[in-house]
Design a protein around this motif. Structure first.
Motif, PDB file in Angstrom:
ATOM      1  N   MET A   1      39.875 115.210  -1.431  1.00  0.00           N
ATOM      2  CA  MET A   1      38.347 114.762  -1.129  1.00  0.00           C
ATOM      3  C   MET A   1      37.671 114.845  -0.423  1.00  0.00           C
ATOM      4  N   ALA A   2      37.871 113.888   0.812  1.00  0.00           N
ATOM      5  CA  ALA A   2      36.999 113.300   2.668  1.00  0.00           C
ATOM      6  C   ALA A   2      36.681 114.439   2.383  1.00  0.00           C
ATOM      7  N   PRO A   3      37.736 115.599   2.642  1.00  0.00           N
ATOM      8  CA  PRO A   3      36.873 116.537   3.651  1.00  0.00           C
ATOM      9  C   PRO A   3      35.383 117.182   3.145  1.00  0.00           C
ATOM     10  N   ILE A   4      35.530 116.917   2.000  1.00  0.00           N
ATOM     11  CA  ILE A   4      33.701 117.417   1.092  1.00  0.00           C
ATOM     12  C   ILE A   4      33.636 116.931   1.414  1.00  0.00           C
ATOM     13  N   ALA A   5      33.336 115.013   0.907  1.00  0.00           N
ATOM     14  CA  ALA A   5      31.917 114.464   1.233  1.00  0.00           C
ATOM     15  C   ALA A   5      31.990 114.042   2.971  1.00  0.00           C
ATOM     16  N   LYS A   6      33.123 114.528   3.642  1.00  0.00           N
ATOM     17  CA  LYS A   6      32.271 114.666   4.741  1.00  0.00           C
ATOM     18  C   LYS A   6      31.365 116.132   5.150  1.00  0.00           C
ATOM     19  N   LYS A   7      31.457 116.918   4.404  1.00  0.00           N
ATOM     20  CA  LYS A   7      30.383 118.319   4.939  1.00  0.00           C
ATOM     21  C   LYS A   7      29.275 117.427   4.401  1.00  0.00           C
ATOM     22  N   HIS A   8      29.376 116.644   3.605  1.00  0.00           N
ATOM     23  CA  HIS A   8      27.787 116.122   2.901  1.00  0.00           C
ATOM     24  C   HIS A   8      26.891 115.151   3.159  1.00  0.00           C
ATOM     25  N   GLY A   9      27.963 114.420   4.275  1.00  0.00           N
ATOM     26  CA  GLY A   9      27.243 113.448   5.205  1.00  0.00           C
ATOM     27  C   GLY A   9      28.445 111.741   4.099  1.00  0.00           C
ATOM     28  N   VAL A  10      28.697 111.588   3.444  1.00  0.00           N
ATOM     29  CA  VAL A  10      28.979 110.823   2.261  1.00  0.00           C
ATOM     30  C   VAL A  10      30.214 110.179   2.265  1.00  0.00           C
ATOM     31  N   THR A  11      30.692 109.030   2.006  1.00  0.00           N
ATOM     32  CA  THR A  11      32.140 108.423   2.623  1.00  0.00           C
ATOM     33  C   THR A  11      32.176 108.548   1.076  1.00  0.00           C
TER      34      THR A  11
END
Length: 284
Positions: free
Chosen positions: A148-158
């Motif tokens: 999940m973390a890389p998906i969040a990073k792709k969209h600028g979310v933590t």
């Protein structure tokens, strides 16, 4: 001249680094309450991922919600209520494929509305089934969060994992347990949240905030006895706020509670939280 210039720059830098936490206070609430929150002086709104970003519904349905959020003119910087209870995250029926598909859409829509922080509470979804290995559940959850973390990073979310009291789930009930997961995931876009209501319910001391340190990226707050807004029962949050000050916390703090009358009691709740924050952080 050089000495004067140095003094001026030092003064400017000190002002830049002043902790303006009283200007980072929001409330967890619905889209319909955002205008009330804005009028009362809230700095941002915190919405629900499952019921507002509606990741398993169409883009057309979400577009209407996104427009309503935009029209309030209030920043929507965080969201909680990540997964609905019918998505199993651990146990023999864990559905990682559905969870990741859901996360992809949720994070894309989060970016669309300006969200920066996604709260991963979802106590029912992460509950460990009776008789299932806790160690296996931890590894299942950690594996999911690593994806999940890389998906969040792709969209600028933590993504921040939210420890919950034992009455709401049997898995990750303290900030320290949340930190174990953060260390296992090892990704900058996966960090931890401290919910002061859940901490006091579980008897967790402010020291856990200090231990979390730089990994603490979001805070929730409510009074202990009945999960009421600050100022209702007169709870003193300063020991926890002092811990936030000690780690130089620069994230947001959201009131997450029950409201008897949102419009009437909101201003007092915001004022009391800011009063205690100002007292601790000396923001005058």
């Amino acid at each position: 001249m050089t000495g004067l210039l140095t003094a001026i720059l030092a003064s400017a830098q000190a002002k830049t680094h002043k902790n303006d936490i009283c200007n980072r206070v929001g409330v967890c609430t619905s889209v319909s309450n955002m205008q009330i929150l804005k009028d009362a002086g809230g700095n941002y709104g915190e919405i629900s991922i499952s019921s507002t970003l509606i990741p398993e519904k169409s883009d057309e349905e979400f577009a209407a919600i996104a427009q309503a959020l935009k029209e309030t003119g209030l920043p929507i910087t965080s969201a909680n209520g990540f997964f609905p209870g019918d998505i199993c995250l651990v146990g023999p029926n864990a559905d990682q494929e559905r969870a990741l598909r859901y996360t992809e859409i949720a994070m894309r829509r989060a970016e669309e509305v300006g969200l920066k922080t996604a709260v991963l509470g979802s106590g029912t979804a992460r509950r460990i089934p009776d008789g299932f290995s806790r160690e296996k559940a931890f590894e299942q959850f950690a594996d999911l969060c690593r994806k999940m973390a890389p998906i969040a990073k792709k969209h600028g979310v933590t993504i921040v994992v939210e420890p919950l009291r034992q009455q709401e789930t049997n898995f990750i009930n303290s900030v320290l347990e949340g930190m174990e997961l953060v260390k296992a995931v090892k990704h900058p876009n996966f960090q931890v949240l401290a919910d002061i209501y859940h901490m006091t319910q579980g008897g967790e001391s402010p020291q856990s905030i200090i231990i979390a340190g730089k990994h603490l990226r979001h805070v929730h707050i409510a009074e202990n006895a009945n999960r009421t807004p600050p100022g209702t029962d007169g709870d003193d949050f300063t020991p926890y706020l002092e811990a936030l000050k000690r780690i130089h916390y620069r994230g947001n703090i959201s009131i997450e509670c029950g409201w008897k009358n949102f419009k009437e009691t909101l201003p007092g709740g915001l004022a009391e939280l800011r009063r205690q924050l100002s007292k601790v952080f000396d923001t005058k």
